[in-house]
Design an enzyme around this catalytic site. Structure first.
Site, PDB file in Angstrom:
ATOM      1  CG  ASP A  93     -20.973 144.091 100.477  1.00 34.18           C
ATOM      2  OD1 ASP A  93     -21.774 144.765 101.143  1.00 34.18           O
ATOM      3  OD2 ASP A  93     -20.118 143.357 100.990  1.00 34.18           O
ATOM      4  CG  ASP A  94     -22.236 148.261 101.617  1.00 31.19           C
ATOM      5  OD1 ASP A  94     -23.001 147.370 102.006  1.00 31.19           O
ATOM      6  OD2 ASP A  94     -21.357 148.773 102.335  1.00 31.19           O
ATOM      7  CB  CYS A 143     -22.986 142.927 105.121  1.00 35.45           C
ATOM      8  SG  CYS A 143     -22.211 144.455 104.580  1.00 35.45           S
ATOM      9  CG  HIS A 156     -20.136 139.059 106.780  1.00 34.69           C
ATOM     10  ND1 HIS A 156     -20.886 140.196 106.604  1.00 34.69           N
ATOM     11  CD2 HIS A 156     -19.442 139.261 107.916  1.00 34.69           C
ATOM     12  CE1 HIS A 156     -20.649 141.043 107.571  1.00 34.69           C
ATOM     13  NE2 HIS A 156     -19.767 140.505 108.378  1.00 34.69           N
ATOM     14  CG  ASP A 201     -25.034 143.430 101.158  1.00 40.72           C
ATOM     15  OD1 ASP A 201     -24.990 144.528 100.572  1.00 40.72           O
ATOM     16  OD2 ASP A 201     -24.248 143.135 102.088  1.00 40.72           O
ATOM     17  CG  ASN A 202     -26.332 146.756 102.806  1.00 39.75           C
ATOM     18  OD1 ASN A 202     -25.666 145.823 103.256  1.00 39.75           O
ATOM     19  ND2 ASN A 202     -25.767 147.859 102.328  1.00 39.75           N
TER      20      ASN A 202
HETATM   21 CA    CA Z   1     -23.493 145.256 102.502  1.00 42.09          CA
END
Ligand code: CA
Length: 486
Positions: A45-46, A85, A143, A295-296
């Site tokens: 994540d990130d 996300c 999420h 995810d990004n």
């Molecule tokens: Ca993210």
């Protein structure tokens, strides 16, 4: 997981290793059929493009994650469908551009909103694989909606261990709330107790380690049947928190945030090592496709590093949507290959259904493709003639066709040559106005197929309990500023 349980697992590892070779060679294992491969998606994540060893990180070591890239194929132009996300995950899980069902931003945390996730008219990977006999588990971050009908167990997942929110505190003592109904302030949903399916539970480890242990347990439980395991680590998303064990590996990093971020990635790396080791120990290594991606792109707020790429999370420049991305499937996916043509997180679902011969012709059309023929060289073309991104909230969109990429932000058009200028420094839009016009036309056709926002966004939230609603706005803003992240 309790410490006692962890110790017992540790002790049992010794005996497990002794029997490892016997298990590995057991031909009767029902799950050795490569025509129905297991699928593991490890999603961070990130995490920045530059924050893995296989993309050249010098200060953060990821030897275990790198095993996926060196024993498999790494994507140097691997994209997600959105630079934040929620929508990115909705695209990955459905194999379809999330704008097709109006998933245009992070959903609100309000559980009374029936539309605040992937609509039930869409099928996610777990729902597609279930009729083919797969068991699915999700660990970590969901999420994809908090409404009771949109939670993992209602959306094809047989097992859920994690949290519904877009981020979470990492230390067990921070889990203060039994339910979203107890949350007074925005981002205090990061403090809800974890869920095991629909039951709140306690744990006593660093959250990333806990997710890794759960992954190992799931693989051992499900080893005899085809499974899909979605390991959705919230690390290294804010809040930036790590334990001494991992911080001690990065004493040389002076910047405190970067050091903590590095420690968080290191915890994920250990977990990836445990997952890969477990596949070998259980004898299902060669029948398991493992994807790793973020995810990004790296965020401005968590100490991440997108390498040379321009921009961060929330941008449609490469730093927002090009992510660390690799796939490993022994004897099927070429080992040590660097694949340079653009691929997408949309391709994960398409790849597994194709490889498992699952008929999806009655489902809505997928936007992804089976990557295997491209990776083996059987198909020398491009997996995608075109890739699109739309970020309504940021009045931004982008298209990539071959080496041409346009980024449009608040009406400003930019054109880049991704072969010569992957750092997006030299805007060619004035010199090649005709090309921009043609690409924009292509975008408009695709954009017409996308839906308006299906639900209120994350920031459009008030406490479920009316007695908490009055003072929420001001206090919540102050209290949770440091946690604030998408
Ligand atoms: Ca993210």
């Amino acid at each position: 997981m309790s410490l006692l349980k962890a110790k017992l697992i540790g002790a049992s590892l010794c005996s497990l290793l002794i029997f490892n070779s016997a298990i590995a060679s057991e031909k009767s294992n029902k799950n050795n059929d490569v025509s129905k491969p297991n699928l593991i998606v490890i999603l961070t994540d990130d995490q920045g493009y530059g924050d893995v060893g296989f993309n050249g990180s010098t200060d953060i070591k990821t030897p275990q994650i790198d095993r996926i890239a060196t024993q498999g194929t790494k994507f140097t132009n691997g994209y997600v469908t959105f630079p934040v996300c929620g929508p990115s995950r909705a695209g990955l899980l459905t194999g379809r551009y999330q704008g097709r069902f109006g998933f245009n931003y992070n959903p609100t945390m309000d559980p009374s909103v029936e539309q605040n996730g992937i609509p039930t008219t869409e099928k996610n990977i777990a729902e597609v694989l279930k009729p083919a006999g797969y068991t699915s588990g999700i660990l970590g971050k969901w999420h994809m909606g908090t409404h009771p009908d949109l939670r993992p167990n209602k959306r094809g997942f047989d097992y859920f261990y994690g949290f519904l929110s877009g981020g979470h505190q990492y230390f067990p003592e921070e889990m203060k709330f039994n339910d979203l109904s107890e949350v007074k302030y925005k981002f205090d949903w990061y403090r809800t107790r974890l869920l095991r399916n629909e039951t709140r539970i306690d744990f006593d480890e660093y959250l990333t380690d806990e997710i890794s242990h759960e992954a190992v347990d799931f693989i051992k439980r499900e080893k005899d049947n085809p499974f899909f395991l979605y390991v959705a680590y919230n690390a290294p998303h804010a809040p930036v928190q790590a334990t001494k064990k991992y911080l001690d590996r990065y004493k040389h990093i002076k910047d405190k945030k970067r050091r903590t971020y590095a420690a968080m990635v290191s915890a994920v790396d250990d977990g990836v090592g445990r997952i890969l080791d477990t596949l070998q120990q259980q004898g299902i290594d060669e029948n398991t496709i493992v994807f790793f991606l973020s995810d990004n792109g790296g965020a401005r707020t968590n100490g991440s590093d997108n390498g040379e790429l321009r921009g961060f999370k929330n941008d449609l420049f490469e730093g927002g949507v090009r992510v660390p991305f690799a796939v490993r499937w022994p004897n099927k996916v070429p080992a040590g290959l660097d694949y340079h043509k653009p691929v997408s997180s949309l391709d994960i679902l398409a790849t597994v259904v194709s490889q498992a011969n699952i008929d999806v012709s009655n489902n809505k059309p997928l936007d992804g493709v089976d990557l295997l023929p491209y990776l083996t060289g059987e198909n020398k073309g491009q997996p995608h003639d075109v890739l699109f991104w739309q970020h309504v909230k940021a009045t931004s969109h982008a298209i990539r066709v071959g080496d041409d990429k346009i980024v449009v932000k608040a009406g400003e058009q930019m054109l880049f040559d991704m072969d010569k200028d992957h750092v997006e420094k030299k805007d060619l839009s004035k010199k090649q106005a005709d090309k921009v016009k043609a690409l924009e036309k292509q975008y408009e056709q695709w954009e017409a197929e996308q839906q308006d926002d299906a639900f209120p966004d994350l920031h459009n939230w008030k406490p479920t309990n009316p007695k908490y609603q009055k003072k929420n706005k001001k206090k919540g803003k102050k209290k949770n500023n440091k946690n604030k992240a998408n």
